[in-house]
Design an enzyme around this catalytic site. Structure first.
Site, mmCIF file in Angstrom:
data_model
loop_
_atom_site.group_PDB
_atom_site.id
_atom_site.type_symbol
_atom_site.label_atom_id
_atom_site.label_comp_id
_atom_site.label_asym_id
_atom_site.label_seq_id
_atom_site.Cartn_x
_atom_site.Cartn_y
_atom_site.Cartn_z
ATOM 1 N N TYR A 183 0.858 -1.189 0.000
ATOM 2 C CA TYR A 183 0.000 0.000 0.000
ATOM 3 C C TYR A 183 0.901 1.249 0.000
ATOM 4 O O TYR A 183 2.091 1.168 0.328
ATOM 5 C CB TYR A 183 -0.924 -0.042 1.232
ATOM 6 C CG TYR A 183 -1.855 1.121 1.334
ATOM 7 C CD1 TYR A 183 -2.866 1.310 0.390
ATOM 8 C CD2 TYR A 183 -1.725 2.061 2.365
ATOM 9 C CE1 TYR A 183 -3.715 2.400 0.477
ATOM 10 C CE2 TYR A 183 -2.582 3.151 2.448
ATOM 11 C CZ TYR A 183 -3.561 3.317 1.502
ATOM 12 O OH TYR A 183 -4.395 4.401 1.576
ATOM 13 N N ASN A 185 1.579 3.715 1.817
ATOM 14 C CA ASN A 185 2.365 4.217 2.956
ATOM 15 C C ASN A 185 3.510 3.279 3.346
ATOM 16 O O ASN A 185 4.259 3.566 4.270
ATOM 17 C CB ASN A 185 1.459 4.441 4.175
ATOM 18 C CG ASN A 185 0.830 3.154 4.692
ATOM 19 O OD1 ASN A 185 0.874 2.117 4.029
ATOM 20 N ND2 ASN A 185 0.234 3.218 5.866
ATOM 21 N N LYS A 186 3.657 2.175 2.628
ATOM 22 C CA LYS A 186 4.647 1.167 3.017
ATOM 23 C C LYS A 186 6.069 1.558 2.571
ATOM 24 O O LYS A 186 6.244 2.454 1.751
ATOM 25 C CB LYS A 186 4.260 -0.182 2.420
ATOM 26 C CG LYS A 186 2.943 -0.745 2.991
ATOM 27 C CD LYS A 186 3.085 -1.084 4.459
ATOM 28 C CE LYS A 186 1.975 -1.916 5.035
ATOM 29 N NZ LYS A 186 0.635 -1.380 4.910
ATOM 30 N N GLN A 187 7.048 0.790 3.085
ATOM 31 C CA GLN A 187 8.457 1.068 2.773
ATOM 32 C C GLN A 187 8.698 1.009 1.265
ATOM 33 O O GLN A 187 9.586 1.667 0.728
ATOM 34 C CB GLN A 187 9.373 0.049 3.469
ATOM 35 C CG GLN A 187 9.415 0.143 4.989
ATOM 36 C CD GLN A 187 8.408 -0.745 5.673
ATOM 37 O OE1 GLN A 187 7.298 -0.956 5.179
ATOM 38 N NE2 GLN A 187 8.758 -1.255 6.837
#
Ligand SMILES: Cc1ncc(COP(=O)(O)O)c(C=O)c1O
Length: 379
Positions: A183, A185-187
């Site tokens: 998603y 907002n992930k790394q």
């Protein structure tokens, strides 16, 4: 009230010219799904982690669901997981028809306490969904030992712990499948997407088939040999991921640097507990320190918002979600450790390109809000 400074968002993906170039390459190729970019994304993940297979899918949730389904989890089974997680960790269990059992978490790592997991095992327990929350790995060896002794399947929800490891051994290489989520907002992001890491050839083939409507193992044209799902990742999404992989190390280093700036400053703010640092390496996903009990977190968030800083109560526990309360009768007080953590952690702006000045701004605002008028923010 405004500060005249631009608002600082909670999260912000890094998107470079390389992602644009690769997305355009896919669009120009007209192979938008089940094409070479998807295969490349899977190959590059497998090589990076050092596993035989990386099976891409449409989301982390889809990956968790497929792993549980592939393990034969179904009605009548119980699956133990953590309530201090995103709702998908438990929803994936419900999709199979099995029951979710929540085990208490450790007050420092916020991950499942192995002793609580063992105590929750019944003759109906079939699997453990291990969650590595906030990028900190769970007690993998102890949980594997429990699973072995009780004949349980393990699926690892590493959606927040991309590229993480335990004692230097990468998640995904421990003998059970590990799932990442991509998603925004992930790394690493593919906008939406996920990947399952496994060394098991049979499982990888089954997951590949399940993600593609149960397509026959020899890939024959429109032959479906089992009931499957449409959990495919498109080549357009895979292209974003291939571009992201090229600068993942840089993005991870950026997050680690921002976390370091935060940790130094937060320590000096009264009534805020910095994030736990322990023997394991954290794959930095969020910066979510704890507020002291008695502080009204919602009031803090509102006041930060007025100062142009986005913050959120993070993470609400799963068993107290309205659906879980309505459906299963959970009430506050069921999991005191989980609930106390969940009531006190606050996600602050956190992204790889965040500057030291922005971290200063957030911490100064937090300090102001917490000291300005204690009566206003104390319960
Ligand atoms: C711990 C955890 N599990 C599962 C998921 C689900 O991933 P997705 O949103 O890709 O379905 C997430 C995503 O936020 C997560 O944080």
């Amino acid at each position: 009230m405004t500060t005249g400074q631009p608002r600082i968002p909670l999260a912000r993906p890094v998107i470079t010219a390389r992602e644009r170039e690769l997305v355009l390459e896919v669009l120009d190729s007209r192979q938008l799904s089940l094409g070479p970019m998807l295969a490349r994304f899977e190959r590059e993940w497998a090589e990076r982690i050092g596993v035989r297979h990386a099976v891409a899918c449409s989301s982390g949730t889809a990956g968790l669901h497929m792993c549980l389904h592939a393990a034969g989890v179904g009605p009548g089974d119980e699956v133990i997981t953590s309530s201090f997680s995103f709702v998908a960790s438990a929803n994936a269990v419900l999709f199979t028809g099995a029951e979710v059992v929540f085990a208490e978490v450790d007050p420092q790592t916020f991950n499942m306490d192995p002793a609580a997991v063992e105590a929750a095992i019944t003759p109906r327990t079939k699997a453990l969904v291990i969650v590595d929350i906030f990028g900190y790995p769970a007690e993998i060896p102890a949980l594997i030992d429990i699973a072995r002794r009780h004949g349980l399947v393990i699926v690892e929800d590493a959606c927040q712990t991309i590229d993480g490891d335990y004692d230097g051994k990468k998640l995904g290489t421990w003998g059970h499948p590990a799932v990442y989520g991509f998603y925004a907002n992930k790394q690493l992001t593919t906008a939406e997407g996920g990947v399952i890491l496994t060394d098991d050839d049979r499982l990888a083939a089954l997951l590949k088939s399940l993600s593609n409507q149960g397509r026959s193992d020899d890939g024959a044209w429109l032959v479906h040999s089992r009931l499957g799902f449409n959990y495919r990742l498109s080549d357009v999404h895979a292209a974003i991921g291939v571009g992201q992989l090229e600068h993942l190390d840089q993005m991870q280093a950026g997050r680690a640097q921002v976390a370091d700036w935060y940790q130094q400053r937060v320590r000096a703010i009264p009534n805020v507990e910095p994030m736990f640092t322990g023997p394991q390496r954290r794959s930095w996903f969020v910066y979510a320190p704890r507020l002291a009990s008695g502080i009204d977190r919602n009031a803090v968030i509102t006041q930060l918002d007025e100062l142009g800083i986005s913050a959120k109560p993070y993470l609400p526990c799963i068993h107290l979600q309205p659906f879980y309360q309505d459906q299963f009768g959970y009430r506050p007080g069921t999991l005191p450790v989980t609930e106390a953590i969940s009531a006190s952690t606050i996600a602050l702006p956190f992204f790889p390109e965040m500057t030291e000045d922005q971290v200063d701004q957030v911490c100064a605002a937090l300090a102001t809000v917490l000291t300005r008028d204690r009566a206003e923010v104390a319960r």
